[in-house]
Design a protein around this motif. Structure first.
Motif, PDB file in Angstrom:
ATOM      1  N   CYS A 136       0.826  -1.149  -0.033  1.00 30.57           N
ATOM      2  CA  CYS A 136      -0.098  -0.072  -0.127  1.00 30.57           C
ATOM      3  C   CYS A 136       0.926   1.354   0.037  1.00 30.57           C
ATOM      4  O   CYS A 136       0.716   2.115  -0.661  1.00 30.57           O
ATOM      5  N   TYR A 137       1.922   1.254   0.884  1.00 31.69           N
ATOM      6  CA  TYR A 137       2.737   2.452   0.869  1.00 31.69           C
ATOM      7  C   TYR A 137       3.562   2.707  -0.361  1.00 31.69           C
ATOM      8  O   TYR A 137       3.881   3.749  -0.669  1.00 31.69           O
ATOM      9  N   TYR A 138       3.917   1.477  -1.070  1.00 32.37           N
ATOM     10  CA  TYR A 138       4.804   1.406  -2.310  1.00 32.37           C
ATOM     11  C   TYR A 138       3.789   2.000  -3.546  1.00 32.37           C
ATOM     12  O   TYR A 138       4.226   2.732  -4.085  1.00 32.37           O
ATOM     13  N   GLN A 139       2.713   1.613  -3.358  1.00 37.89           N
ATOM     14  CA  GLN A 139       1.863   1.695  -4.615  1.00 37.89           C
ATOM     15  C   GLN A 139       0.905   3.101  -4.261  1.00 37.89           C
ATOM     16  O   GLN A 139       0.129   3.418  -5.124  1.00 37.89           O
ATOM     17  N   MET A 140       1.037   3.641  -3.184  1.00 32.58           N
ATOM     18  CA  MET A 140       0.111   4.726  -2.596  1.00 32.58           C
ATOM     19  C   MET A 140      -1.415   4.589  -2.751  1.00 32.58           C
ATOM     20  O   MET A 140      -2.266   5.124  -3.465  1.00 32.58           O
ATOM     21  N   LYS A 141      -1.669   3.401  -2.306  1.00 30.83           N
ATOM     22  CA  LYS A 141      -3.049   2.770  -2.067  1.00 30.83           C
ATOM     23  C   LYS A 141      -3.652   2.946  -0.583  1.00 30.83           C
ATOM     24  O   LYS A 141      -3.327   2.056   0.135  1.00 30.83           O
ATOM     25  N   GLY A 142      -4.373   4.077  -0.542  1.00 25.99           N
ATOM     26  CA  GLY A 142      -4.859   4.387   0.814  1.00 25.99           C
ATOM     27  C   GLY A 142      -3.906   5.261   1.796  1.00 25.99           C
ATOM     28  O   GLY A 142      -4.588   5.308   2.767  1.00 25.99           O
ATOM     29  N   VAL A 143      -2.733   5.367   1.326  1.00 33.11           N
ATOM     30  CA  VAL A 143      -2.005   5.861   2.204  1.00 33.11           C
ATOM     31  C   VAL A 143      -1.066   6.742   1.223  1.00 33.11           C
ATOM     32  O   VAL A 143      -1.064   6.657   0.302  1.00 33.11           O
ATOM     33  N   ASP A 144      -0.336   7.743   1.983  1.00 33.78           N
ATOM     34  CA  ASP A 144       0.690   8.461   1.111  1.00 33.78           C
ATOM     35  C   ASP A 144       1.884   7.494   0.724  1.00 33.78           C
ATOM     36  O   ASP A 144       2.259   6.633   1.345  1.00 33.78           O
ATOM     37  N   LEU A 145       2.215   7.978  -0.534  1.00 29.35           N
ATOM     38  CA  LEU A 145       3.359   7.275  -1.165  1.00 29.35           C
ATOM     39  C   LEU A 145       4.605   7.466   0.053  1.00 29.35           C
ATOM     40  O   LEU A 145       5.032   8.407   0.232  1.00 29.35           O
ATOM     41  N   ASN A 146       5.387   6.128   0.404  1.00 26.44           N
ATOM     42  CA  ASN A 146       6.368   6.148   1.262  1.00 26.44           C
ATOM     43  C   ASN A 146       7.146   4.898   1.155  1.00 26.44           C
ATOM     44  O   ASN A 146       6.894   3.894   1.681  1.00 26.44           O
ATOM     45  N   TYR A 147       8.039   5.100   0.333  1.00 25.21           N
ATOM     46  CA  TYR A 147       8.899   3.817  -0.038  1.00 25.21           C
ATOM     47  C   TYR A 147       9.622   3.554   1.331  1.00 25.21           C
ATOM     48  O   TYR A 147       9.848   2.168   1.578  1.00 25.21           O
ATOM     49  N   ALA A 148      10.053   4.310   2.273  1.00 22.11           N
ATOM     50  CA  ALA A 148      10.638   3.805   3.474  1.00 22.11           C
ATOM     51  C   ALA A 148       9.862   2.938   4.445  1.00 22.11           C
ATOM     52  O   ALA A 148      10.172   2.047   4.836  1.00 22.11           O
ATOM     53  N   GLU A 149       8.535   3.465   4.409  1.00 19.38           N
ATOM     54  CA  GLU A 149       7.473   2.516   5.031  1.00 19.38           C
ATOM     55  C   GLU A 149       7.359   1.412   4.510  1.00 19.38           C
ATOM     56  O   GLU A 149       7.100   0.310   5.124  1.00 19.38           O
ATOM     57  N   ALA A 150       7.235   1.337   3.241  1.00 15.20           N
ATOM     58  CA  ALA A 150       7.223  -0.055   2.424  1.00 15.20           C
ATOM     59  C   ALA A 150       8.165  -0.887   2.679  1.00 15.20           C
ATOM     60  O   ALA A 150       8.259  -2.143   3.143  1.00 15.20           O
ATOM     61  N   VAL A 151       9.689  -0.492   2.816  1.00 16.60           N
ATOM     62  CA  VAL A 151      10.615  -1.283   3.171  1.00 16.60           C
ATOM     63  C   VAL A 151      10.369  -1.647   4.643  1.00 16.60           C
ATOM     64  O   VAL A 151      10.845  -2.941   4.933  1.00 16.60           O
ATOM     65  N   LYS A 152      10.046  -0.881   5.566  1.00 19.77           N
ATOM     66  CA  LYS A 152      10.035  -1.209   6.702  1.00 19.77           C
ATOM     67  C   LYS A 152       9.042  -2.353   7.173  1.00 19.77           C
ATOM     68  O   LYS A 152       9.474  -3.478   7.872  1.00 19.77           O
ATOM     69  N   TRP A 153       7.804  -2.425   6.477  1.00 18.55           N
ATOM     70  CA  TRP A 153       6.923  -3.317   6.684  1.00 18.55           C
ATOM     71  C   TRP A 153       7.162  -4.700   5.797  1.00 18.55           C
ATOM     72  O   TRP A 153       7.144  -5.977   6.339  1.00 18.55           O
ATOM     73  N   TRP A 154       7.886  -4.568   4.786  1.00 15.46           N
ATOM     74  CA  TRP A 154       8.471  -5.797   3.785  1.00 15.46           C
ATOM     75  C   TRP A 154       9.561  -6.444   4.679  1.00 15.46           C
ATOM     76  O   TRP A 154       9.625  -7.581   4.738  1.00 15.46           O
ATOM     77  N   THR A 155      10.396  -5.775   5.553  1.00 22.36           N
ATOM     78  CA  THR A 155      11.470  -6.002   6.110  1.00 22.36           C
ATOM     79  C   THR A 155      10.745  -7.323   7.230  1.00 22.36           C
ATOM     80  O   THR A 155      11.383  -8.147   7.886  1.00 22.36           O
ATOM     81  N   LYS A 156       9.778  -6.510   8.070  1.00 26.30           N
ATOM     82  CA  LYS A 156       8.864  -7.374   9.274  1.00 26.30           C
ATOM     83  C   LYS A 156       8.587  -8.615   8.573  1.00 26.30           C
ATOM     84  O   LYS A 156       8.731  -9.745   9.212  1.00 26.30           O
ATOM     85  N   ALA A 157       7.911  -8.378   7.431  1.00 25.49           N
ATOM     86  CA  ALA A 157       7.339  -9.798   6.789  1.00 25.49           C
ATOM     87  C   ALA A 157       8.572 -10.701   6.160  1.00 25.49           C
ATOM     88  O   ALA A 157       8.254 -11.878   6.512  1.00 25.49           O
ATOM     89  N   ALA A 158       9.450 -10.231   5.800  1.00 24.96           N
ATOM     90  CA  ALA A 158      10.707 -10.894   5.243  1.00 24.96           C
ATOM     91  C   ALA A 158      11.446 -11.773   6.438  1.00 24.96           C
ATOM     92  O   ALA A 158      11.680 -12.818   6.177  1.00 24.96           O
ATOM     93  N   GLU A 159      11.249 -11.029   7.768  1.00 28.39           N
ATOM     94  CA  GLU A 159      11.881 -11.707   8.536  1.00 28.39           C
ATOM     95  C   GLU A 159      11.210 -12.996   9.081  1.00 28.39           C
ATOM     96  O   GLU A 159      11.667 -13.628   9.899  1.00 28.39           O
ATOM     97  N   GLN A 160       9.834 -13.088   8.755  1.00 24.93           N
ATOM     98  CA  GLN A 160       9.128 -14.189   8.974  1.00 24.93           C
ATOM     99  C   GLN A 160       9.120 -15.108   7.830  1.00 24.93           C
ATOM    100  O   GLN A 160       8.292 -15.997   7.603  1.00 24.93           O
ATOM    101  N   GLY A 161       9.830 -14.910   6.981  1.00 25.49           N
ATOM    102  CA  GLY A 161      10.213 -15.768   5.610  1.00 25.49           C
ATOM    103  C   GLY A 161       9.203 -15.592   4.515  1.00 25.49           C
ATOM    104  O   GLY A 161       9.115 -16.409   3.674  1.00 25.49           O
ATOM    105  N   ASN A 162       8.439 -14.469   4.549  1.00 30.14           N
ATOM    106  CA  ASN A 162       7.547 -13.988   3.545  1.00 30.14           C
ATOM    107  C   ASN A 162       8.432 -13.771   1.875  1.00 30.14           C
ATOM    108  O   ASN A 162       9.222 -13.017   2.240  1.00 30.14           O
ATOM    109  N   SER A 163       8.221 -14.801   0.988  1.00 35.03           N
ATOM    110  CA  SER A 163       9.009 -14.591   0.008  1.00 35.03           C
ATOM    111  C   SER A 163       8.928 -13.561  -1.052  1.00 35.03           C
ATOM    112  O   SER A 163       9.678 -12.915  -1.490  1.00 35.03           O
ATOM    113  N   ALA A 164       7.450 -13.283  -1.083  1.00 34.00           N
ATOM    114  CA  ALA A 164       7.226 -11.945  -1.798  1.00 34.00           C
ATOM    115  C   ALA A 164       7.915 -10.677  -1.015  1.00 34.00           C
ATOM    116  O   ALA A 164       8.320  -9.684  -2.075  1.00 34.00           O
TER     117      ALA A 164
END
Length: 374
Positions: free
Chosen positions: A157-185
């Motif tokens: 959502c943060y990466y594509q500006m869907k319902g929130v302001d565009l914010n790549y840093a926030e996208a990275v933050k949440w993807w990092t949390k998901a990746a730490e749990q093994g989320n492949s995407a």
């Protein structure tokens, strides 16, 4: 057959019969208990009917038992009933009704239900309007409670500006949390961000680590990225052999960009010995998946008889497919085919028209060709 093998076979047959009989007994027992109103049995029976486990799959009956248990407040049944309604499994597809049951499950703390609510608002459906703000809100609820799929979705959502302001840093933050749990995407997207410096400082060596983890697990997209990185030396030392190895792994899984790239390397003799037959093989595979550049390249190889028998009709066919995707070199090639009658009835006017399209798009060869067609 040896006596020992016969005994083993008989034992296996007996065991299979016992398992089948036991499964039948279990289902019979579950049906009785479900009909007696035992919620736990209603849910278990529905789960088995939905999955076809120990009984023939029956989505309609599964939805029926989920409804019985859901109306009695069972969380699992409420979520699974919502899922059936969202997908149209055993009941008419009804996103509005699905959302109602997801909300009941979410109110009881189901992180899956929160994420599914986000998905419903994210993609919408017949009779249900998209609402990106609500989607992001539901994703956030589950993400903050540690649910990896929701963390990935919130990052998107943060990466594509869907319902929130565009914010790549926030996208990275949440993807990092998901990746730490093994989320492949999330791992793949983090690799992309570190490669391109989106939301983080560009760090190709870190991108390589993310992609390699996925590539060695068999992910075709990541194998392609690793192949490209070995080819360019970006983030890792240049290694032609490893580049071709990973590109081939990806291409053999049917990933069109890798097929296209591998074809180009064989065509031009970069990283590997020039081989037009191999080039044509991989171009054709990518072209059949609508890769415009590959369609142009295989058309060109048919035109010149490089690695494949010369065939102007096939050349025209593939040039036309690529040209219709606005690939400028193919528009030039198609124009030449029309102008001189290669593989198609000659039509100078159409020829000039297609070459002019390419020239307008900035294709230098098209501009030169137009001068020759005056």
């Amino acid at each position: 057959m040896k006596k020992k093998n016969i005994i083993t076979l008989l034992f296996l047959l007996m065991l299979t019969s016992i398992v089948k009989a036991q499964s039948g007994t279990d289902i019979t027992k579950l049906r009785k208990e479900a009909n007696d109103g035992i919620v736990k049995s209603q849910v278990e029976l529905a789960n088995r009917l939905l999955a076809g486990k120990g009984v023939a799959a029956d989505f309609k009956e599964a939805a029926h038992w989920y409804m019985q248990a859901a109306n009695k407040g069972n969380l699992e049944a409420q979520f699974n009933l919502a899922f059936c309604l969202e997908k149209g499994y055993g009941v008419p597809k009804d996103i509005n009704e699905a959302v109602k049951w997801y909300e009941k499950a979410a109110a009881k703390g189901s992180l899956q239900a929160m994420n599914s609510l986000g998905h419903c608002y994210d993609v919408g459906g017949e009779g249900f309007d998209k609402n990106y703000a609500k989607a992001a809100d539901w994703y956030a609820k589950a993400a903050k409670l540690g649910y990896a799929p929701a963390q990935f979705n919130l990052g998107s959502c943060y990466y594509q500006m869907k319902g929130v302001d565009l914010n790549y840093a926030e996208a990275v933050k949440w993807w990092t949390k998901a990746a730490e749990q093994g989320n492949s995407a999330a791992l793949y997207n983090l690799g992309y961000c570190y490669m391109n410096g989106e939301g983080v400082d560009r760090a190709p060596e870190r991108a390589f680590m993310y992609f390699l983890r996925l590539a060695d697990a068999g992910d075709a997209r990541s194998q392609f990225e690793i192949g490209r990185m070995y080819a360019s030396g970006d983030g890792i030392g240049e290694n032609a052999e490893r580049a071709i190895e990973y590109l081939t792994k990806s291409a053999e899984q049917g990933y069109a960009p890798a097929q296209m790239s591998l074809g180009r390397h064989y065509d031009k003799g970069t990283l590997v010995e020039q081989n037009y037959e191999e080039a044509a093989k991989w171009y054709l595979k990518a072209a059949e998946q609508d890769n415009a550049e590959a369609q142009y390249n295989i058309g060109n190889m048919y035109f010149h008889g490089m690695g494949i028998d010369q065939n102007y009709e096939e050349a025209f066919k593939w040039m036309e497919k690529a040209a219709q995707q606005s690939y400028a070199p193919a528009q030039t090639g198609l124009g030449i085919c029309y102008y001189y009658g290669y593989g198609v009835k000659r039509n100078k006017e159409l020829g000039r028209l297609w070459v002019n399209k390419a020239a307008v798009m900035g294709d230098d060869y098209a501009k030169i060709t137009l001068e020759k067609m005056k």
